[in-house]
Design a protein around this motif. Structure first.
Motif, short mmCIF file in Angstrom:
data_model
loop_
_atom_site.label_atom_id
_atom_site.label_comp_id
_atom_site.label_asym_id
_atom_site.label_seq_id
_atom_site.Cartn_x
_atom_site.Cartn_y
_atom_site.Cartn_z
N LEU A 98 0.85 -1.19 0.00
CA LEU A 98 0.00 0.00 0.00
C LEU A 98 0.88 1.24 0.00
O LEU A 98 1.67 1.44 0.92
CB LEU A 98 -0.91 0.01 1.23
N VAL A 99 0.73 2.07 -1.04
CA VAL A 99 1.50 3.31 -1.16
C VAL A 99 0.53 4.48 -1.07
O VAL A 99 -0.45 4.54 -1.83
CB VAL A 99 2.26 3.37 -2.50
N VAL A 100 0.79 5.39 -0.14
CA VAL A 100 -0.05 6.58 -0.02
C VAL A 100 0.84 7.82 -0.04
O VAL A 100 2.02 7.76 0.30
CB VAL A 100 -0.88 6.56 1.28
N GLY A 101 0.27 8.93 -0.44
CA GLY A 101 1.02 10.18 -0.51
C GLY A 101 0.31 11.14 -1.43
O GLY A 101 -0.76 10.83 -1.96
N ALA A 154 1.67 13.02 -7.03
CA ALA A 154 2.92 12.83 -7.76
C ALA A 154 3.87 11.90 -7.02
O ALA A 154 4.47 10.99 -7.61
CB ALA A 154 3.59 14.18 -8.00
N GLU A 155 3.99 12.11 -5.71
CA GLU A 155 4.92 11.29 -4.93
C GLU A 155 4.42 9.85 -4.83
O GLU A 155 5.21 8.91 -4.90
CB GLU A 155 5.10 11.88 -3.54
N ALA A 156 3.12 9.67 -4.66
CA ALA A 156 2.56 8.33 -4.56
C ALA A 156 2.77 7.55 -5.86
O ALA A 156 3.08 6.36 -5.84
CB ALA A 156 1.07 8.40 -4.22
N LYS A 157 2.62 8.25 -6.97
CA LYS A 157 2.82 7.58 -8.26
C LYS A 157 4.26 7.12 -8.42
O LYS A 157 4.52 5.97 -8.80
CB LYS A 157 2.47 8.55 -9.40
N ALA A 158 5.23 7.99 -8.09
CA ALA A 158 6.65 7.63 -8.20
C ALA A 158 7.00 6.50 -7.25
O ALA A 158 7.71 5.55 -7.62
CB ALA A 158 7.51 8.86 -7.93
N ALA A 159 6.51 6.59 -6.02
CA ALA A 159 6.80 5.54 -5.03
C ALA A 159 6.13 4.22 -5.42
O ALA A 159 6.69 3.15 -5.19
CB ALA A 159 6.34 5.98 -3.66
N VAL A 217 -2.15 1.99 -4.90
CA VAL A 217 -1.71 3.38 -4.78
C VAL A 217 -2.91 4.29 -4.49
O VAL A 217 -3.88 4.31 -5.24
CB VAL A 217 -1.00 3.86 -6.07
N ALA A 218 -2.81 5.02 -3.38
CA ALA A 218 -3.82 6.01 -3.03
C ALA A 218 -3.15 7.37 -2.97
O ALA A 218 -2.36 7.64 -2.06
CB ALA A 218 -4.46 5.67 -1.68
N GLY A 219 -3.41 8.20 -3.95
CA GLY A 219 -2.78 9.51 -4.02
C GLY A 219 -3.77 10.63 -3.82
O GLY A 219 -4.95 10.50 -4.13
N GLY A 220 -3.26 11.73 -3.28
CA GLY A 220 -4.12 12.89 -3.09
C GLY A 220 -3.69 13.69 -1.88
O GLY A 220 -2.91 13.21 -1.05
N PRO A 221 -4.19 14.91 -1.74
CA PRO A 221 -3.80 15.77 -0.63
C PRO A 221 -4.05 15.14 0.74
O PRO A 221 -3.30 15.38 1.69
CB PRO A 221 -4.67 17.02 -0.83
N ALA A 222 -5.11 14.34 0.86
CA ALA A 222 -5.44 13.74 2.15
C ALA A 222 -4.37 12.79 2.64
O ALA A 222 -4.23 12.57 3.85
CB ALA A 222 -6.78 13.00 2.06
N TYR A 223 -3.60 12.22 1.71
CA TYR A 223 -2.61 11.21 2.08
C TYR A 223 -1.18 11.74 2.06
O TYR A 223 -0.24 10.97 2.26
CB TYR A 223 -2.76 9.99 1.17
#
Length: 311
Positions: free
Chosen positions: A34-37, A40-45, A60-66
């Protein structure tokens, strides 16, 4: 059994502690991550995580909340995803210890902390009494929530894997906290918990200036990370980011040099798994000598500069 591993990362790069958690999770069965962030950072990670050997799928869960891996937002997401998993595994780091208990509470199960050995699908070993004893525990909960000590497991290869990547959505912002920014210290030295060599100083160094004058040049000569005992940190010699011990960071380098550290049980709990321990102390009866592979009894104010010069 399928395990979901919480990935810790910064700038798109996966932390070494996560690689150890992947190794631990693989002992349970299939490994998903599980990758959160922020987006942009979540996608790279996520892309970096997919390359880790042994990882079959990356969520991958990306967005300001994470952004910042805020536990108040990440835990509900992880608990939601756990409907399809048997175990949630996180490194026993500051972040992992922040997220995992919340996941366990939401799932109404007991967390197994600081796991150092996996004996079966539901049987684990973990240190108790500041590492002076190892307990074997068996869980009867329907879901497992573990934090694993990174120094107890080999790191999974960061390259060679070909896991699939899937975007997931969760509850989002809980409204309980907000990531404002990260003011991280930067150093050319290795990170303390993953360094192959660590040079630590204790209270005997007298003050911050002396600590800097003696410990830092020796560490630089060896390409080592700098550590400290709690007594040195409490005395203001160095910030608590460098504290090694039960209430600090757990390290297990190939070489650990303890300078002016008596060896209180709390400090030993954080470094006694080091491959080779060198102790420098004027007190021949100091507890540190009981676990040291090499002990040098003498005045550190003479020995350390001479050692640094000869290196």
């Amino acid at each position: 059994m399928t395990a979901l591993v919480l990935v810790e990362h910064a700038g798109g790069a996966v932390h070494d502690a996560t690689l150890a958690a992947v190794t631990a999770a693989a002992k349970l069965g299939a490994v998903h991550a599980l990758v959160v962030g922020d987006s942009a950072e979540a996608k790279a990670a996520g892309e970096a995580t997919a390359k880790i050997a042994g990882v079959e799928k990356v969520l991958v869960a990306g967005g300001p909340a994470y952004a910042g891996i805020l536990p108040e937002n990440v835990a509900p997401l992880a608990a939601q995803l756990m409907a399809g998993y048997d175990a949630f595994v996180a490194p026993a780091t500051t972040t992992g210890k922040n997220v995992a208990p919340r996941v366990a509470a939401l799932l109404d199960v007991m967390q197994l902390s600081e796991v150092v050995g996996i004996e079966g699908e539901r049987t684990f070993t973990r240190p108790i009494y500041a590492g002076n004893a190892i307990a074997t525990v068996e869980s009867s909960d329907p879901k497992l929530v573990l934090t694993v000590r990174a120094t107890a497991f080999d790191k999974a290869a960061p390259e060679g894997g070909s896991g699939s990547i899937e975007d997931v959505a969760g509850p989002g912002d809980s409204g309980l906290s907000q990531f404002v920014g990260l003011d991280a210290s930067k150093s050319e030295r290795p990170e303390l918990t993953s360094a192959g060599i660590v040079v630590s100083g204790g209270r005997a160094l007298k003050d911050a200036a002396t600590f800097e004058q003696l410990i830092v040049p020796l560490a630089d000569k060896l390409g080592a990370a700098v550590g400290a005992s709690r007594a040195a940190v409490d005395a203001g010699y160095i910030s608590n980011d460098f504290q090694v011990g039960q209430t600090g960071k757990i390290v297990a380098p190939s070489l650990y040099i303890a300078v002016g550290i008596s060896g209180a049980i709390q400090h030993l709990a954080g470094m006694k798994d080091s491959k080779t321990i060198v102790a420098i102390n004027k007190d021949a009866d100091a507890p540190i000598f009981q676990i040291a592979d090499i002990g040098l009894v003498g005045d550190l104010f003479t020995i350390v500069p001479e050692l640094t010069q000869k290196l």
